[in-house]
Design an enzyme around this catalytic site. Structure first.
Site, PDB file in Angstrom:
ATOM      1  CB  CYS B 113      -1.080  -0.160   1.029  1.00 16.81           C
ATOM      2  SG  CYS B 113      -0.633  -0.733   2.647  1.00 16.81           S
ATOM      3  CB  SER B 114       1.127   4.355   0.350  1.00 20.47           C
ATOM      4  OG  SER B 114       1.029   3.979  -1.168  1.00 20.47           O
ATOM      5  CB  CYS B 115       2.910   1.461   5.568  1.00 17.87           C
ATOM      6  SG  CYS B 115       1.353   0.403   5.539  1.00 17.87           S
TER       7      CYS B 115
END
Lengths: 223, 206
Positions: B113-115
């Site tokens: 995702c884009s943690c």
């Protein structure tokens, strides 16, 4: 086996395009973030469920949507799945009436506290970690959810079935594979596992380069 | 139909295709239902637009450069140390700081995702959330670094940290030459956001 979000190592994407940009490129990006966080504060779903809902966008939508478009579309899906909003309301753009959850709405004066508290995922558990720093392990293959077919997991496909070594222990953390599907938090020891780039990719850019992933106990077996 | 904008099994398909209108529709419905308070939305936006950003991380780095005891504590238990500075909260509940050395260059990505460590760096930049970065950072980090203008010495290994759980990583870059004698507030100006992700190096302030 995989979903479109699991893109680590994929070929074919163009160059990364760094450059200065404002925090929110468009006003609607800021609104999308704020609406998503405020709706999340109603407490009707977990972060694992949110992630899984975004991953369940169709591959076409996932590839076409920008980051905040994914957020807002998944939010609409969760609101309907939870019975908080109806499809008819979404289609008309108007609410049919006040929600019984309204008393849980995040008030402006509570925003700072809620953001500062966050949502820690570590949990007290009796389960002793199976592995220690330095231990050799192998990851599960294929990368899949053992509880729900096609369900959420955080083992990337590129790191499935690969030998690695434990470099950090993080205590026990909520297992996304169950929590995303309402099957409980089922906390397990969480580790950082380091992989040799040659084991992941065959021919690495440079011998000795490494990649790490944070992986739960049940994703691993002793080497 | 191949030209449909949406997949019709999903509820979001009934929303307008324009994302700005999608957001507006959901915001309107939730406000009418009493589920969101517009003033709370303004507060959230102001927080991430003006109050929480890379200057938090820069302070942590500058202090680690100038205070050996702080650096040691930070590398041992970053979550507790940065919490004392007030940098704790959503998407920063579990922080690990990884230190660059002449032997190892660290770089952070979230392929799934884009943690990203929000309390230390704010909202991630567009490139961090792009498919290109997520797909390529793990397989060809050196090519990606070259696109940021970074070429590492031959002897330096790259270690890429893929944020697959709730652990958030901050890179502690090496203190650059030319900063001897500077105080913490001056050092902060050398710390770039990208140097704390591992896609940049500290830079002499303009």
């Amino acid at each position: 086996m995989t979903r479109v979000h699991d893109m680590g190592g994929r070929f074919g994407d163009g160059p990364v395009q760094p450059g200065p940009e404002p925090v929110f490129k468009y006003d609607w990006h800021a609104r999308a973030l704020a609406v998503t966080l405020a709706a999340g504060a109603l407490g009707q779903w977990s972060i694992d469920r949110s992630r899984h809902t975004r991953e369940c966008l169709s591959p076409g939508d996932y590839a076409r949507f920008s980051y905040f478009e994914k957020w807002i579309s998944a939010l609409a899906d969760m609101l309907v799945d939870q019975g908080i909003v109806t499809r008819e309301e979404l289609a008309s753009g108007q609410a049919a009436g006040r929600s019984p959850l309204a008393e849980r709405a995040l008030a402006a004066e509570d925003v700072a506290g809620v953001l500062a508290r966050g949502g820690p995922s570590d949990r007290a558990t009796q389960q002793a970690p199976r592995f220690a720093v330095g231990d050799a392990v192998v990851t599960r293959r294929p990368a899949r959810n053992l509880h729900v077919t096609g369900g959420h997991t955080r083992l990337p496909a590129y790191a499935a079935g690969v030998p690695g070594r434990i470099v950090h222990l993080h205590g026990a953390h909520v297992l996304p594979d169950t929590n995303a599907h309402g099957l409980g938090e089922a906390p397990e020891p969480l580790y950082t596992v380091v992989f040799d780039a040659a084991d992941l990719w065959g021919a690495p850019e440079r011998a000795g380069d490494e990649v790490t992933c944070d992986l739960w106990d049940s994703y691993l077996r002793p080497a | 139909m191949p030209h449909d904008h949406h997949d019709h099994d999903h509820a979001h398909a009934v929303l307008p295709p324009d994302p700005a209108l999608r957001v507006k529709a959901i915001e309107t419905i939730l406000t009418q239902k009493g589920l969101i308070d517009p003033a709370a939305l303004d507060e959230i936006i102001d927080t991430y637009e003006n109050r929480i950003g890379p200057k938090n991380g820069a302070l942590v780095v500058a202090r680690a450069w100038s205070d050996p005891e702080f650096r040691a504590a930070l590398l041992a238990d970053a979550t507790a140390v940065v919490a004392e500075l007030g940098f704790y909260g959503r998407q920063g509940e579990h922080i690990v700081v990884v230190e660059n050395t002449p032997q190892v260059h660290n770089m952070v990505v979230c392929t799934l995702c884009s943690c990203y460590p929000w309390p230390l760096l704010g909202i991630p930049p567009g490139w961090y959330k792009s498919d290109a970065y997520r797909a390529r950072a793990v397989r060809e980090p050196r090519k990606v670094l070259a696109e940021f203008g970074i070429k590492l010495p031959e002897g330096t290994k790259v270690r890429v940290w893929d944020s697959t759980a709730e652990i958030r990583y901050l890179v502690l870059p090496m203190r650059p030459e030319g900063t001897e004698g500077l105080i913490e507030a001056e050092l902060c100006d050398w710390v770039t956001r990208d140097s704390m992700i591992g896609t940049g190096l500290p830079e002499r302030p303009a």
